[in-house]
Design a protein around this motif. Structure first.
Motif, mmCIF file in Angstrom:
data_model
loop_
_atom_site.group_PDB
_atom_site.id
_atom_site.type_symbol
_atom_site.label_atom_id
_atom_site.label_comp_id
_atom_site.label_asym_id
_atom_site.label_seq_id
_atom_site.Cartn_x
_atom_site.Cartn_y
_atom_site.Cartn_z
ATOM 1 N N GLU A 1 -24.157 5.097 0.951
ATOM 2 C CA GLU A 1 -24.687 6.203 0.296
ATOM 3 C C GLU A 1 -25.278 6.198 -0.782
ATOM 4 O OE1 GLU A 1 -25.352 9.350 2.254
ATOM 5 O OE2 GLU A 1 -25.193 7.563 3.560
ATOM 6 N N ASP A 2 -24.232 5.531 -1.790
ATOM 7 C CA ASP A 2 -24.688 5.750 -3.286
ATOM 8 C C ASP A 2 -23.557 4.851 -3.907
ATOM 9 O OD1 ASP A 2 -24.836 6.156 -5.915
ATOM 10 O OD2 ASP A 2 -25.671 8.379 -5.445
ATOM 11 N N GLU A 3 -23.967 3.484 -4.290
ATOM 12 C CA GLU A 3 -23.348 2.427 -4.910
ATOM 13 C C GLU A 3 -22.539 2.807 -6.167
ATOM 14 O OE1 GLU A 3 -24.650 -1.408 -4.156
ATOM 15 O OE2 GLU A 3 -23.006 -2.177 -5.496
ATOM 16 N N SER B 1 -32.159 0.067 -2.711
ATOM 17 C CA SER B 1 -31.181 0.143 -3.702
ATOM 18 C C SER B 1 -31.226 1.520 -4.461
ATOM 19 C CB SER B 1 -31.528 -1.079 -4.528
ATOM 20 O OG SER B 1 -32.654 -1.155 -5.037
ATOM 21 N N GLU B 2 -30.371 1.539 -5.143
ATOM 22 C CA GLU B 2 -30.554 2.733 -6.022
ATOM 23 C C GLU B 2 -30.878 2.620 -7.198
ATOM 24 O OE1 GLU B 2 -29.268 5.933 -5.912
ATOM 25 O OE2 GLU B 2 -29.218 5.492 -3.965
ATOM 26 N N SER B 3 -31.689 3.485 -7.748
ATOM 27 C CA SER B 3 -32.691 3.236 -9.068
ATOM 28 C C SER B 3 -31.590 3.765 -9.947
ATOM 29 C CB SER B 3 -33.695 4.003 -8.972
ATOM 30 O OG SER B 3 -33.500 5.225 -8.946
ATOM 31 N N LYS C 1 -25.264 12.964 -7.169
ATOM 32 C CA LYS C 1 -24.871 11.731 -6.335
ATOM 33 C C LYS C 1 -23.844 11.827 -5.283
ATOM 34 C CE LYS C 1 -26.807 8.266 -9.412
ATOM 35 N NZ LYS C 1 -27.381 7.372 -8.499
ATOM 36 N N LEU C 2 -24.270 12.549 -4.235
ATOM 37 C CA LEU C 2 -23.237 12.921 -3.379
ATOM 38 C C LEU C 2 -23.608 11.732 -1.988
ATOM 39 C CD1 LEU C 2 -23.124 16.715 -2.627
ATOM 40 C CD2 LEU C 2 -21.486 15.233 -3.627
ATOM 41 N N PHE C 3 -22.261 11.601 -1.265
ATOM 42 C CA PHE C 3 -22.578 10.656 -0.012
ATOM 43 C C PHE C 3 -23.192 11.598 1.077
ATOM 44 C CE2 PHE C 3 -18.926 9.399 -2.479
ATOM 45 C CZ PHE C 3 -19.442 8.313 -3.265
#
Lengths: 252, 238, 290, 327, 375
Positions: free
Chosen positions: D202-204, D322-324, A89-91
């Motif tokens: 990007e990724d909560e 949204s992030e799964s 999980k990179l940005f």
């Protein structure tokens, strides 16, 4: 040896599925601790519970002297627990260096007003973050890629960047989820070396890994999970000899 | 019967499959083994064309099927039981099985009922749960359902992606046995992708070993099993 | 006083039936495409106008004209899918959101030019009424309620018992798996979308026939109502959409009775927000990830 | 061919960013002195205003990935706050504009606290509902807002005894506001706060794992973006001298959203271009009268089709809003 | 390749508009028309355009104004006040435009008014009936008559005297026009002892009035005053009919149109309103306008169309007297005396309104029939 991270009767149920079921384990300060088990054994769920990403159904988690059960992830991180993710999980739309800089979030204080005024606090923070970020990238041999977008990196670089980002948090304990997945042997060796080096510098490492060579070679202690249940905890040699483990993990 | 030539699959800048070639003969069980992220699943996804290929060719029964749309590949008789089972969670067990025969538009109701009955014969557990939503089944039951759904297609070749994933040892045993039976009793050719190398090799005729997008070894079962390099490359410790 | 609330309740049920019809269509589109659309109301009204054109300009029998409009809107639905969605199925959802907004603006303006700017009148499809106490119930009201129920059941039958229907359901759950059992995903999506449009158009015809008037500018408001009903009831749940439609219709009418007419829509949207906060999946929806 | 030239120009601009920004600022500063056509100047003011509004939405949508499709509500709240205050109290316009921004911000806080925990698209639904509630409340609350009549007679702003009433005055006013907004946003985006915002987009989950209090930062982000929407609204109230609910319909919200997407999300330049294109385009086509909106709709469709990432190529978004979760 | 189309399209249009705006013939006199050509009020904007163009063609056929041809510059305001303001800015900037007609809604007129006022250009709205509009500046003129005059007429002469009812409920559209119509009517009703049993608002584009009507009916008024445009008003009478509610129906002049009859059918029967423009007016001027309008628009003109026609004619008259100077036109317009339009005799008050003489009109046997001439 003092315990740094441990759980008591830890459970996580999704509906009827017992992803983690009554798991007790403890990690000693300064060791490299491996978690293994077949796919779906509950390893990643366990990580998510430890880092607050998922809520606990039952049971308790302790870090150093305090309880951290159900703390939100950002608080867990502040206490000194950092992690990487199984599916990276990179940005992705951010540059490599920026990715690392976010890791320093808890160690910097700039607020919106400071940013707008461009005052000394901002300058100090940015300088510090920039320099230390570069240092970390150097450490993982990615200095030359500092301005690439994370999404354009190779698989191995992504994994390494994730570790670098986690290190920026200045953790006491680092949780890495399959750091060697998808890497070639050479890259794997590099990661192993890096983790061992970090461990020598005093960071406790907890690692989930499928590559047995990696696990058996580097871990002081290993926890084996199967179907959410703890099968064994012990040294590599002990675990390897355990018939239950052999059956569950390697197949009969 | 099924031949892949220089198959390449990329996800953005990541090369998941770096140009591999392999072959499956009619009636065989061929297995592709390798660790997580080696590119096994991507290979299967590329063959059934639910993933765009970056290069290479797929030949099935002498016909180039490289760029056929997924549903036409199914029509040709290639069944792909995907990793993680991918059953339809809000359809009942029976509806899931019905979806298996989706492409069989020319089959009569009686033929369908017949086949359904046969599936329930093979998988009595599914019969018990025929009216439950697929999502409520246990992992093992879901895997059986996924396989049964695939069998409803009367496939010429069945590609199974990690059927033992996340199952209890006893169940793994059952599934593996089942695959062998399918091959022997129904004459279906099998392409089996597995992490559990020992299990896979216990029933396969031949095997390919993948590592980071490449095939690094391929041989007959007997040779692979005893090859010390396999243990080293894949199992880590013996 | 009781009679007053009773008749307001009945007003709400009729209104709710129409919302429900539109909401089923919307929910079907939501299910197959997995996204919200803001052109739905405009597309529906366009379809009703096609029917009106057959009736008023070509002079066909009213019912025949309206029935003829349905297959044409089906084809139109295919075109809409091609323009607004096809290319963006795997892209970020908000792109589709904006294509539907752009298409809505386009279609609304085009409708005004093609069909004229004014309201058009559609006669009542079925005349007559029955009286129960001091409550008058019109046949068309009954017709709407009955048609709504028929459609719910027909749609449920279609989705549960036919090959195409089960295929569409399967596809809304897992596109990859649907492909792997041989579903022509592209065709099925277009079919599901068009069916949703046709259902909406049918609702629109009922609406036009009940209120005797249609106008190209009715679209956005109707679309917003259908959208609200769907979100209230639970996205992708067809019974949920129906119940959402009825709840919306009844709440709106009771809001007029209790507060004042100006706050009718305010009440609807406040309920929407509360439901979303308390139970994001809607009152009857299953947990879906969007 | 033309496309190639276009691409080339953009790469060239990217290379010499600072130079071009400087050039653009100079051109914009000289503009009101060379352009004598008041209409063109009027459109220029509107363009800058829409650029401010779309940039403020971009902060929320583009940088933090929060799907606010009811942005018009905060624009409306800002405009009405300014109109109500300035017609009742004798306050300097700068103070009024600030207050308007804060009021809009406050409303976003109230909306955000219960709803920001919702996943992507559900949050979008609530903002949509909020926009309608706001508009309808304005129409209904006659004692405060004069309902459908709108509020006329917003006083002409004054500074140092000078009455700011010409298009040129308003041009500089919005120019300064926009400049401030972009400068502030640029600085925030390139600081710890901005990085936290982008990481949430990007990724909560990963962001929280880095120690970012994602909820707090989402609220901050929403409040910052809506503050500028409120400021934009207050400016509009002064510029038009008159506010009415007809200006704050949902279409306007979609228009902001289209501006951000058409220009390119998550970059400072994207919404500037998008805002400019989609403000000027309808004006150019105004003489087509009844065909104007058709052309507008088709233009949006064409741009999204041929440049889904926006004219200036913004950050691409993931399929899911949204992030799964893992597992 | 494809991207280049988009770009060239953009470039072309920009060039095109510049060419358009540059090409100006010397011997024309330009009048700006700001109207909602698209959007919710498109129908009314369309009426404006037809009528004003008919008037312009007539004038040109008769040799133009002072020898110059009239040219109408049409701009679409979408029914949005901010857009109307932008259009105002464009018109005042264009030195060849000498006066403006529009806009349709009072909010749009009010939003544009300061710009016209500041730049000294006549803004003549055919339809703004808001009492504040004409007062808002020297250059603002309204010719439809204000609600301050129509409201009392409706309350006193239509409700009390003609219909002979003592209580009335008001249903009004929640926009500037609707609220002002409602307020003026209610104020006048209280003065003449007409009881108002309740007021209910609805929003534009509403189709379902059953809830509102059920509310209103509770208090048993003898009449219902429907302050709405004919689109919604026809819906209201339809639904009153459907409820089998026997109640007197009255409405302001906005309902007077052929569409109302079409849309309401039998349920419109008996509705009473006022007007100052009647289709059966025998005057040649009126009949030829009606014929021309019908030819172009394929329907009979309504009140809005008629006042739009008169607006153009009024302006032509003023320009003929004053010449092509904007301020002179304003003065000439204000001094207009006994101008005979298709909507009757027009003279402006001090603030720029017109005092109308209303006729009472009722729907009888599916047609508008003038009943009495008052005032």
């Amino acid at each position: 040896m003092t315990k740094i991270l441990s759980s008591e009767n830890l459970c996580k149920y999704f509906g009827g599925v017992r992803a983690v079921d009554q798991v007790d384990f403890s990690v000693d300060k300064g060791e490299i601790f491996g978690i293994i088990g077949p796919n779906g054994a509950g390893k990643t769920t366990l990580f998510n519970l430890l880092t607050g990403t998922l809520g606990v159904t039952k049971g308790k988690i302790y870090f150093k002297d305090g309880e951290i059960t159900n703390l939100p992830p950002q608080k867990v991180t502040r206490l000194g627990i950092a992690r990487t993710f199984q599916n990276i999980k990179l940005f992705e739309e951010m540059e490599v260096l920026e990715n690392v800089k976010i890791g320093f979030h808890t160690q910097t204080k700039t607020n919106m007003l400071d940013a707008v005024l461009k005052n000394n606090k901002l300058k100090e923070d940015e300088e510090k973050v920039h320099l230390e970020g570069l240092k970390l990238l150097e450490r993982v041999n990615m200095l030359d890629k500092k301005n690439n977008l994370a999404k354009n990196l190779s698989y191995g670089d992504k994994r390494r960047l994730e570790i670098a980002r986690a290190l920026a948090v200045k953790p006491e304990i680092l949780l890495v989820d399959e750091p060697a997945a998808g890497m070639n042997p050479h890259e794997t060796d590099e990661v192993v070396e890096l983790l061992e080096q970090l461990n020598k510098e005093g960071i406790t490492v907890v690692i989930i890994e499928h590559d047995m060579k990696v696990i058996m070679g580097m871990c002081d202690e290993i926890l084996v999970l199967n179907n959410g249940v703890k099968l064994a905890q012990g040294t590599a040699a002990e675990v390897q000899k355990n018939p239950e483990v052999i059956e569950a993990y390697l197949g009969k | 019967m099924l031949k892949a030539e220089d198959l390449k699959i990329h996800y953005g800048h990541v090369e998941a499959v770096k140009g591999i070639s392999f072959e499956v003969e009619a009636g065989e069980i061929v297995t592709i083994i390798g660790s997580n992220g080696a590119g096994k699943s991507s290979t299967l996804r590329g063959i059934s064309n639910i993933e765009d290929k970056a290069g290479g060719k797929v030949i099935f029964q002498g016909e180039d099927i490289t760029s056929l749309p997924a549903h036409e590949i199914v029509d040709k008789g290639i069944c792909h039981v995907p990793e993680g089972r991918h059953i339809f969670s809000q359809l009942t067990v029976e509806e899931n099985l019905y979806m298996g025969s989706y492409s069989k538009t020319d089959q009569t109701k009686a033929e369908y009922q017949d086949k359904l009955a046969r599936m329930y014969d093979i998988f009595p557990r599914l019969k018990e749960r025929r009216n439950q939503d697929g999502g409520n089944l246990s992992g093992g039951e879901q895997q059986m359902l996924a396989i049964a759904r695939g069998l409803m297609m009367d496939p010429v070749i069945m590609m199974l992606d990690e059927p033992s994933l996340g199952l209890a040892p006893l169940l793994v045993e059952q599934i593996i046995k089942l695959i062998k039976e399918i091959n022997e009793d129904l004459g279906t050719t099998i392409l089996l992708v597995e992490q559990n190398a020992r299990k896979a090799l216990s029933i396969a005729h031949r095997g390919y070993v993948m590592e980071t997008g490449n095939i690094i070894m391929s041989d007959r079962r007997e040779k692979l099993i005893n090859d010390p390099k396999l243990a080293e490359a894949y199992l880590g410790v013996g | 006083m009781f009679g007053f609330y009773l008749s307001q309740l009945f007003n709400g049920i009729t209104q709710g039936s129409i919302y429900a019809l539109m909401a089923i269509g919307y929910s079907l589109i939501f299910g197959t495409l997995g996204l919200v659309t803001f052109a739905y109301g405009d597309i529906v009204i366009f379809g009703v106008f096609v029917g009106y054109y057959f009736y008023a300009v070509l002079g066909l029998n009213l019912i025949l004209a309206m029935l003829l409009a349905l297959p044409i809107t089906f084809l139109f639905g295919v075109l809409v899918e091609k323009i607004c969605y096809e290319k963006f199925r795997k892209e970020a959802r908000m792109l589709m959101l904006i294509t539907t907004v752009g298409f809505g603006i386009f279609l609304r303006s085009a409708s005004q030019i093609i069909f004229g700017t004014g309201n058009k009148s559609i006669p009542t499809l079925i005349e007559g009424k029955i009286e129960i106490g001091n409550l008058n119930i019109l046949y068309i009201q009954l017709g709407i309620i009955i048609f709504t129920l028929i459609f719910i059941y027909a749609l449920r039958y279609f989705l549960n018992n036919t090959r195409t229907g089960i295929g569409i359901r399967a596809l809304s759950m897992d596109q990859d798996a649907a492909k792997l059992v041989g579903v022509n995903v592209d065709k099925s999506i277009k079919f599901g979308h068009s069916l949703g449009v046709v259902l909406g158009v049918f609702g629109g015809i009922m609406l036009g026939s009940f209120y005797n008037a249609i106008s190209p500018m009715m679209g956005p408001n109707l679309g917003l109502k259908a959208f609200t009903a769907v979100v209230l009831g639970g996205i992708t749940s067809i019974p949920g959409a129906v119940i959402g439609g009825y709840i919306l219709g009844i709440m709106e009418n009771l809001a007029v009775a209790v507060f004042s007419s100006g706050y009718r829509d305010v009440v609807a949207f406040i309920i929407l927000i509360i439901v979303l906060v308390v139970k994001p999946s809607g009152l009857f929806g299953k947990e879906v990830k969007f | 061919m033309a496309a190639n030239i276009f691409e080339k120009i953009i790469t060239n601009i990217n290379k010499n960013k600072l130079k071009y920004i400087f050039l653009l600022i100079i051109v914009l500063l000289i503009l009101p002195f060379v352009v004598e056509n008041q209409y063109v100047l009027h459109i220029a003011v509107l363009t800058l205003m829409y650029v401010l509004l779309s940039s403020s939405l971009n902060v929320i949508v583009g940088y933090t990935g929060q799907y606010n499709i009811g942005h018009v509500a905060f624009y409306a709240i800002g405009a009405y706050t300014a109109a109500i205050i300035s017609t009742r109290f004798n306050l300097n316009f700068i103070i009024v504009i600030l207050i308007s921004g804060f009021v809009a911000s406050l409303f976003s806080l109230m909306l955000g606290i219960p709803t920001l925990r919702l996943r992507g698209i559900f949050f979008a639904f609530t903002t949509l509902g909020f926009a309608e509630i706001t508009r309808l409340t304005i129409l209904n609350w006659r004692s405060l807002t004069r309902g459908p009549f709108g509020i006329p007679g917003v006083p002409i702003p004054q500074i140092f005894g000078m009455r700011l009433s010409t298009n040129t005055h308003f041009y500089f006013m919005i120019f300064i506001l926009l400049f401030l907004m972009l400068l502030m946003t640029y600085r925030i985006i390139n600081s710890r706060v901005g990085r936290a915002w982008i990481s949430i987009r990007e990724d909560e989950q990963a962001s929280a794992s880095m120690g970012v209090d994602t909820f707090k930062y989402k609220i901050m982000n929403l409040m910052y973006g809506t503050f500028w929407a409120g400021v934009g609204g207050a400016f509009f109230a002064y510029f038009a001298g008159y506010v009415s609910a007809d200006s704050f319909i949902l279409d306007e919200s979609f228009r902001f959203f289209a501006m951000v997407l058409v220009g390119g999300t998550g970059t400072l330049a994207g919404p500037i271009l998008g805002g400019a294109v989609l403000t000027i385009l309808p004006q150019v086509f105004r003489s087509f009268a009844r065909y104007q909106m058709i052309i507008y709709g088709v233009a949006i469709l064409l741009i999204i089709h041929y440049k889904p990432e926006g004219l200036l190529g913004g950050r691409t978004f993931k399929r899911d809003l949204s992030e799964s979760e893992d597992n | 390749m494809r991207k280049s189309y988009l770009l060239s399209l953009l470039v072309l249009t920009v060039i095109f508009t510049f060419v358009l705006s540059a090409g100006a013939a010397e011997d024309t006199v330009k009048i700006g028309l700001s109207a909602p050509i698209t959007g919710n009020y498109a129908e009314f904007g369309e009426n404006f355009q037809y009528s004003v163009e008919i008037a312009a063609d007539r004038i040109n056929a008769n040799g133009g104004i002072r020898g110059r041809e009239v040219e109408i510059i049409v701009r679409n305001s979408e029914g949005k006040p901010n857009v109307a303001a932008s259009i105002a800015q464009e018109f005042v900037q264009n030195k060849e435009i000498v006066a403006e007609i529009g806009d349709f809604t009072s909010t749009s007129c009010l939003a544009a008014a300061p710009i016209y006022e500041r730049n000294q250009m006549v803004q003549l709205s055919p339809t703004s009936s808001h009492p504040d509009f004409a007062r808002s500046g020297e250059f603002m003129f309204g010719i439809v008559g204000t609600q301050a005059a129509e409201g009392p007429f409706n309350a006193e002469y239509i409700a009390k005297e003609y219909l002979g009812i003592d209580s009335v409920a008001v249903i009004y559209i929640n926009n500037d026009w609707g609220v002002s119509t409602m307020e003026n009517f209610v104020a006048a009703a209280e003065k003449v002892g007409l009881e108002v049993t309740g007021t209910e608002a609805f929003f534009g584009g509403e189709t379902d009035f059953s809830a509102i009507l059920t509310n209103v009916k509770q208090n048993n008024p003898e009449g219902v005053y429907i302050a709405a445009m004919y689109n919604e008003a026809s819906q209201v009478v339809n639904q009153i009919d459907r409820m089998e509610w026997d109640v007197a129906k009255l409405a302001p002049s906005s309902v007077f149109s052929e569409q109302f009859l079409k849309l309401s059918g039998e349920s419109g029967e008996g509705l009473v309103t006022n007007t100052f423009f009647a289709l059966e007016d025998p005057k040649e001027k009126v009949q030829s306008f009606i014929a021309e309008f019908r030819e172009r628009a394929d329907r009979n003109p309504n009140l809005h169309a008629a006042v739009a026609y008169d607006s153009m004619m009024l302006l032509a008259d003023a320009i003929e007297r004053a010449g092509f100077d904007r301020v002179a036109i304003r003065d000439a317009l204000a001094e207009t005396e006994n101008f005979e339009g298709v909507t009757g005799t027009i003279e402006f008050t001090d603030v720029g309104d017109v005092v109308r003489s209303y006729m009472i009109m009722e729907v009888k046997d599916g047609d508008w029939v003038v009943q009495e001439d008052y005032r």
